[in-house]
Design a protein around this motif. Structure first.
Motif, PDB file in Angstrom:
ATOM      1  N   LEU A   1      45.040  26.968  31.464  1.00 32.98           N
ATOM      2  CA  LEU A   1      44.747  28.299  31.962  1.00 32.98           C
ATOM      3  C   LEU A   1      43.744  29.042  31.088  1.00 32.98           C
ATOM      4  O   LEU A   1      42.821  29.680  31.607  1.00 32.98           O
ATOM      5  N   GLU A   2      43.959  28.993  29.766  1.00 36.74           N
ATOM      6  CA  GLU A   2      43.048  29.719  28.873  1.00 36.74           C
ATOM      7  C   GLU A   2      41.620  29.190  28.987  1.00 36.74           C
ATOM      8  O   GLU A   2      40.653  29.956  29.000  1.00 36.74           O
ATOM      9  N   ASN A   3      41.486  27.863  29.033  1.00 36.79           N
ATOM     10  CA  ASN A   3      40.158  27.278  29.198  1.00 36.79           C
ATOM     11  C   ASN A   3      39.551  27.665  30.541  1.00 36.79           C
ATOM     12  O   ASN A   3      38.340  27.877  30.652  1.00 36.79           O
ATOM     13  N   TRP A   4      40.402  27.753  31.567  1.00 38.83           N
ATOM     14  CA  TRP A   4      39.898  28.130  32.885  1.00 38.83           C
ATOM     15  C   TRP A   4      39.386  29.563  32.887  1.00 38.83           C
ATOM     16  O   TRP A   4      38.336  29.864  33.448  1.00 38.83           O
ATOM     17  N   LYS A   5      40.119  30.471  32.219  1.00 41.39           N
ATOM     18  CA  LYS A   5      39.677  31.865  32.160  1.00 41.39           C
ATOM     19  C   LYS A   5      38.337  31.989  31.437  1.00 41.39           C
ATOM     20  O   LYS A   5      37.469  32.765  31.847  1.00 41.39           O
ATOM     21  N   GLU A   6      38.178  31.238  30.338  1.00 43.82           N
ATOM     22  CA  GLU A   6      36.891  31.236  29.627  1.00 43.82           C
ATOM     23  C   GLU A   6      35.782  30.688  30.518  1.00 43.82           C
ATOM     24  O   GLU A   6      34.646  31.186  30.508  1.00 43.82           O
ATOM     25  N   ALA A   7      36.116  29.676  31.322  1.00 46.25           N
ATOM     26  CA  ALA A   7      35.124  29.077  32.210  1.00 46.25           C
ATOM     27  C   ALA A   7      34.689  30.054  33.289  1.00 46.25           C
ATOM     28  O   ALA A   7      33.517  30.049  33.714  1.00 46.25           O
ATOM     29  N   VAL A   8      35.597  30.914  33.752  1.00 44.98           N
ATOM     30  CA  VAL A   8      35.222  31.925  34.739  1.00 44.98           C
ATOM     31  C   VAL A   8      34.130  32.819  34.163  1.00 44.98           C
ATOM     32  O   VAL A   8      33.143  33.149  34.837  1.00 44.98           O
ATOM     33  N   GLY A   9      34.301  33.229  32.921  1.00 45.27           N
ATOM     34  CA  GLY A   9      33.275  34.027  32.261  1.00 45.27           C
ATOM     35  C   GLY A   9      31.954  33.285  32.161  1.00 45.27           C
ATOM     36  O   GLY A   9      30.875  33.879  32.312  1.00 45.27           O
ATOM     37  N   GLU A  10      32.013  31.971  31.896  1.00 45.05           N
ATOM     38  CA  GLU A  10      30.791  31.169  31.836  1.00 45.05           C
ATOM     39  C   GLU A  10      30.085  31.149  33.189  1.00 45.05           C
ATOM     40  O   GLU A  10      28.849  31.222  33.266  1.00 45.05           O
ATOM     41  N   VAL A  11      30.868  31.035  34.279  1.00 47.15           N
ATOM     42  CA  VAL A  11      30.278  31.022  35.624  1.00 47.15           C
ATOM     43  C   VAL A  11      29.583  32.346  35.907  1.00 47.15           C
ATOM     44  O   VAL A  11      28.440  32.382  36.399  1.00 47.15           O
ATOM     45  N   GLU A  12      30.255  33.443  35.584  1.00 48.65           N
ATOM     46  CA  GLU A  12      29.644  34.757  35.815  1.00 48.65           C
ATOM     47  C   GLU A  12      28.365  34.925  34.983  1.00 48.65           C
ATOM     48  O   GLU A  12      27.379  35.498  35.458  1.00 48.65           O
ATOM     49  N   GLU A  13      28.402  34.425  33.764  1.00 52.05           N
ATOM     50  CA  GLU A  13      27.236  34.561  32.899  1.00 52.05           C
ATOM     51  C   GLU A  13      26.044  33.754  33.421  1.00 52.05           C
ATOM     52  O   GLU A  13      24.914  34.259  33.444  1.00 52.05           O
ATOM     53  N   ILE A  14      26.281  32.507  33.892  1.00 53.41           N
ATOM     54  CA  ILE A  14      25.153  31.692  34.353  1.00 53.41           C
ATOM     55  C   ILE A  14      24.575  32.260  35.647  1.00 53.41           C
ATOM     56  O   ILE A  14      23.356  32.207  35.866  1.00 53.41           O
ATOM     57  N   VAL A  15      25.429  32.856  36.487  1.00 54.68           N
ATOM     58  CA  VAL A  15      24.918  33.482  37.703  1.00 54.68           C
ATOM     59  C   VAL A  15      24.044  34.676  37.348  1.00 54.68           C
ATOM     60  O   VAL A  15      22.972  34.881  37.935  1.00 54.68           O
ATOM     61  N   GLU A  16      24.494  35.465  36.349  1.00 57.40           N
ATOM     62  CA  GLU A  16      23.712  36.626  35.946  1.00 57.40           C
ATOM     63  C   GLU A  16      22.353  36.206  35.372  1.00 57.40           C
ATOM     64  O   GLU A  16      21.322  36.848  35.624  1.00 57.40           O
ATOM     65  N   LEU A  17      22.359  35.116  34.629  1.00 58.09           N
ATOM     66  CA  LEU A  17      21.101  34.592  34.073  1.00 58.09           C
ATOM     67  C   LEU A  17      20.174  34.126  35.190  1.00 58.09           C
ATOM     68  O   LEU A  17      18.949  34.311  35.110  1.00 58.09           O
ATOM     69  N   MET A  18      20.749  33.516  36.242  1.00 60.31           N
ATOM     70  CA  MET A  18      19.916  33.090  37.375  1.00 60.31           C
ATOM     71  C   MET A  18      19.290  34.293  38.070  1.00 60.31           C
ATOM     72  O   MET A  18      18.128  34.242  38.497  1.00 60.31           O
ATOM     73  N   ARG A  19      20.048  35.375  38.171  1.00 64.34           N
ATOM     74  CA  ARG A  19      19.490  36.578  38.788  1.00 64.34           C
ATOM     75  C   ARG A  19      18.312  37.126  37.982  1.00 64.34           C
ATOM     76  O   ARG A  19      17.325  37.601  38.546  1.00 64.34           O
ATOM     77  N   ASN A  20      18.449  37.100  36.657  1.00 59.61           N
ATOM     78  CA  ASN A  20      17.416  37.686  35.801  1.00 59.61           C
ATOM     79  C   ASN A  20      16.196  36.781  35.631  1.00 59.61           C
ATOM     80  O   ASN A  20      15.051  37.249  35.649  1.00 59.61           O
TER      81      ASN A  20
END
Length: 910
Positions: free
Chosen positions: A836-855
């Motif tokens: 679970l903890e690794n999954w929660k960290e991975a969610v943040g990674e997904v949000e971050e890479i999407v934000e980078l794609m937008r920028n």
């Protein structure tokens, strides 16, 4: 007619050169000049047996069969004045060269020292030899006890040590005697301090005599070489070449080295040319001086007349000599020389090349290029045999070079044996053999035989090596042979027999077939006996301390070997306070033995005496500049000291010495704040110097990297980090990268504005190698060539690389790097699906890479580079893929709603 100072100087120069100067012929009736002429002609016995020569010697009652007294007692009182000093010098040189004749050049000597004494009835040759060997012990190092007629060398020493008020070149002869003395000793010992300064003054007074100046520079370089100062020796050899006008250049020329080679390839060649001389030199091939050395067989036929035999290779593949096809190999001053037909060199210039050849070996790492360079020097000398001794030295060097190649090792061994066998022969005159002797580092007979035995050992022929070592009475090597044969007890028995006086008598008993022992053999001198006790201590570990103490007692506290052994024993036992006095005494007795300084430095480290340890490691690197371990430990000492040399209270937080553990990351800030910057800078320089000689030592590179960062030398830190990764990546993976240092390097580049306007600020930034544009090339190379090809699964490294690309404005490549970071952190991590903890960290990674794609996506699309032209589709694919992969286990978690909203938002943006 009285001898003038000018005439005496001409006689001195004739003695130095070994060639008689015609300007002195009108004075040959004068006795000193007559004796000097005999010396130059190699007629030493006539000089020593001359009534004027015999006046220097007497037979005092103090040096008799009771084995008391000194060789100095054999000398008569000396007269003063120019003629008396010139006569004394001639007799001294006759004694010195007689010793060289017997032990180096051959042939046999026709006089014995005992025959020179006015009344020799009370003395024997054995008495003289025993006392001479004992007196030739220097710096606690024993002299080789089987050297022949050592009395003549000792007499030469004593005669040269006398005061000379009218002889200009006396310090030159003292230098020659001291250099010769080094060959007799087991280990190098420092030269007397008063010799070299006087020699330097003499060099200045030889203007207008280029060959004499060249000789003195060579011999000065040889003196430094013998005590291990190879850098200074090399400078002297180069000065010798300048003095004589020798021009030389290592270049490349097309040629073939094998019999079946069709296409010529570039081969290393030494181009060399002597200056034109007006005088005539003793030369076995002078009538063919201008003949090009193209044909091999005629050269072999010529040299049989009065040159050492050069054995043919007789290989089915390799040519005897490289066959050059190019007519020129240089575009400089030597472009007129044909590599295949070079002009003959003056023998003195050949000596310089052979000395330079030695210096290539001593100042370069052990690799193929060094051997090729040395072979080019040797081949240039061998192409024109000019002098017996010079040619012998060249053949010896070729033999050494060929000893490590399978196709040439056989000739190498046979050639060495042939050189040993030739010494007693009379194939050339004695005067020719001595002509350039002092300008070479020719080994003595026993040194060459020892080298042959070592060659046998390397080939696995242990028995043959053992026979040679036993005949030469080199007991340490003999013991090693018995250990190689897995019979260490025989080695121990030999040493015990020697110490108890049975060894020689046991041989006599075997020869005569007797069963009882004969009278006792002569007593060993104290230096040799102490060395044997130390050797026994090395062999009998359980009684080592007892034997070492016995050696120290026998020597009267004057044996460096026993002091080293006692110090090393106490160090190994952990008794550091006991070890220090012995090790200090060993360095006082023989300060040139670098290993003693090193162990003493390590002992001071154990007792936390940093200043003393620093001084020890400084001495180590002064003696041997290639001692990388000492450079590393010297750096460590600088980092353990404050400004006044006091201890830095950091425990183990400083940069470690060789073999110690690395500092913890959290301790590095403490290190940076507690050590003076001046000490850090000295440590940085020490490590940089040491790494020249230990290029593959990743621990030293790691220490160098940390200190380089601390002193602001980020370009060096970048280089050091790259070397650490190259050495460790295959074994340790991502852990070999110091992330803090890599982050610091990227920050140093990106903190400077990437302004494309070519203004003054930008130009200054490009010139600074430790930040901004000046550092960018090195950091970029570090990522692209070293780190990323070896470590591709580190998200942190990919993010740092992406940050550097963003700074450069490479949007598409930066977005690709961020995607690689995402793949390393999320896609390749199987724990994301179950933890679970690794999954929660991975969610943040997904949000971050999407934000980078937008920028970055739109910029990358405009740039037309990278794989993100359709970044919106890519972003949706990332979110959908992650949700599909983890829905079964985490679909009910609160963070799942964030992913759902993110996917809806991306769909609306289309």
């Amino acid at each position: 007619m009285a001898i003038t100072t000018q005439t005496a100087l001409l006689v001195e120069k004739s003695l130095i050169e070994g060639k008689w100067r015609s300007e002195i012929d009108e004075f040959t009736a004068q006795l000193p000049i007559e004796l000097a002429h005999l010396v130059v002609d190699g007629k030493f016995s006539q000089v020593l047996e001359h009534k004027e020569g015999r006046r220097f010697f007497q037979s005092p009652s103090s040096l008799n069969s009771s084995r008391s007294g000194r060789i100095n007692d054999l000398l008569s009182p000396f007269a003063q004045g120019l003629e008396a000093e010139l006569t004394r010098l001639a007799v001294a040189v006759a004694c010195l060269h007689s010793f060289i004749q017997v032990n180096w050049t051959g042939p046999a000597l026709d006089i014995k020292p005992v025959e020179l004494l006015s009344d020799n009835s009370a003395l024997t040759e054995e008495d003289l030899n025993r006392q001479s060997i004992e007196e030739l012990c220097y710096g606690s190092e024993p002299a080789y006890h089987l050297a022949q007629v050592p009395t003549l060398f000792r007499l030469a020493q004593l005669l040269l040590e006398q005061p000379y008020d009218h002889i200009t070149t006396i310090d030159w002869w003292r230098l020659r005697a001291s250099s010769l003395h080094q060959h007799l000793l087991d280990e190098p010992v420092a030269f007397p301090t008063n010799i070299l300064p006087h020699v330097d003054q003499l060099i200045k007074h030889l203007d207008g005599e280029p060959d004499l100046q060249g000789r003195l520079w060579i011999e000065r370089g040889i003196a430094h070489h013998l005590v291990g100062s190879d850098t200074i020796a090399g400078e002297n050899f180069i000065n010798a070449a300048r003095a004589t006008g020798l021009q030389y250049e290592v270049s490349g020329a097309l040629g073939r080295r094998t019999k079946f080679q069709h296409d010529a390839v570039t081969q290393l060649v030494l181009l060399a040319e002597s200056r034109k001389r007006n005088d005539t030199v003793i030369d076995a091939t002078s009538n063919d001086e201008e003949k090009p050395a193209v044909s091999e067989k005629p050269m072999q036929a010529e040299q049989k007349k009065d040159m050492p035999e050069a054995l043919l290779l007789n290989d089915d593949t390799l040519l005897e000599h490289t066959k050059f096809t190019a007519s020129s190999a240089s575009a400089g001053a030597l472009s007129h020389i044909d590599p295949q037909a070079q002009p003959a060199l003056d023998p003195l210039d050949q000596c310089i090349l052979l000395s330079l050849c030695l210096n290539v070996k001593n100042t370069s790492p052990v690799h193929g290029l060094t051997s090729e360079q040395m072979y080019a020097y040797v081949a240039r000398v061998l192409s024109h045999p000019k002098n017996w001794t010079v040619y012998t030295m060249a053949l010896l060097l070729r033999s050494r070079l060929e000893a490590k190649r399978t196709r040439t090792v056989e000739r190498s061994t046979f050639q060495l044996q042939a050189l040993i066998d030739q010494m007693p022969t009379s194939d050339s005159t004695l005067s020719e053999r001595l002509l350039y002797f002092h300008s070479l580092i020719l080994p003595s007979k026993w040194e060459m035989e020892r080298e042959l035995a070592v060659r046998y050992l390397s080939l696995g022929v242990v028995r043959s090596a053992l026979d040679i070592f036993e005949r030469l009475e080199m007991w340490e090597e003999t013991v090693q042979c018995w250990q190689s044969l897995e019979k260490p007890e025989k080695g121990i028995a030999i040493v015990r027999d020697l110490l108890e006086g049975r060894k020689q008598e046991a041989d006599v008993v075997l020869q005569r077939g007797k069963t009882t022992l004969e009278p006792q053999r002569p007593k060993l001198d104290k230096a040799r006996e102490a060395k044997l006790w130390c050797l026994l201590g090395d062999l009998e570990k359980d009684k080592a301390l007892e034997h070492y103490e016995r050696a120290w007692e026998v020597s009267g506290g004057s044996s460096a070997r026993s002091a080293r052994s006692l110090g090393g024993y106490h160090f190994a036992q952990g008794n550091f306070k006991k070890a220090i006095p012995y090790l200090r005494r060993a360095t006082q007795i023989n300060p040139l033995y670098s290993r003693t300084w090193f162990v003493l430095g390590c002992t001071y480290i154990r007792t936390e005496e940093w200043v003393e340890a620093k001084m020890c490691f400084l001495r180590c690197v002064e003696i041997d500049q290639e001692d990388a371990e000492s450079w590393s430990n010297l750096a460590s000492m600088y980092l353990r000291m404050g400004e006044a040399g006091e201890k830095v209270e950091l425990g183990s937080e400083d940069v470690p010495a060789e073999g110690e553990e690395e500092p913890k990351p959290e301790d590095k800030e403490a290190l940076a704040g507690a050590i003076p910057f001046s000490n850090k800078l000295l440590a940085f320089r020490a490590l940089k110097q040491g790494l020249r000689f230990s290029y593959e030592n990743w621990r030293m590179w790691n220490n160098h990297m940390i200190v380089a960062v601390d002193v602001g030398e980020l370009a060096e830190a970048c280089r050091a980090l790259g070397r650490v990764v190259e050495e460790r990546a295959e074994r340790d993976g991502e852990s070999c990268v110091d992330m803090a240092v890599l982050e610091r390097l990227v920050n140093a580049v990106t903190r400077v504005a990437n302004n494309t306007v070519d203004g003054e600020d930008v130009r200054a930034a490009r010139q600074n190698p430790n930040e901004g544009h000046g550092l960018k090339r090195r950091v970029t190379d570090l990522f692209t060539r070293i780190v990323l090809p070896r470590i591709s699964n580190s998200a942190r490294i990919w993010r740092m690389w992406a940050r550097l690309l963003v700074w450069e404005g490479k949007w598409g490549e930066a977005l690709d790097a961020h995607m690689n970071a995402y793949r390393a952190a999320v896609v390749s991590d199987e724990r994301v699906e179950v933890d679970l903890e690794n999954w929660k960290e991975a969610v943040g990674e997904v949000e971050e890479i999407v934000e980078l794609m937008r920028n970055l996506g739109p910029r990358a699309a405009e740039e037309g580079k990278g794989g993100m032209k359709d970044w919106k589709f890519q972003a949706k694919s990332v979110v959908r893929t992650f949700m599909g992969r983890t829905k079964a286990n985490f679909g009910d978690e609160p963070e799942w709603e964030r992913l759902t909203e993110l996917l809806v938002e991306l769909r609306r943006a289309e």
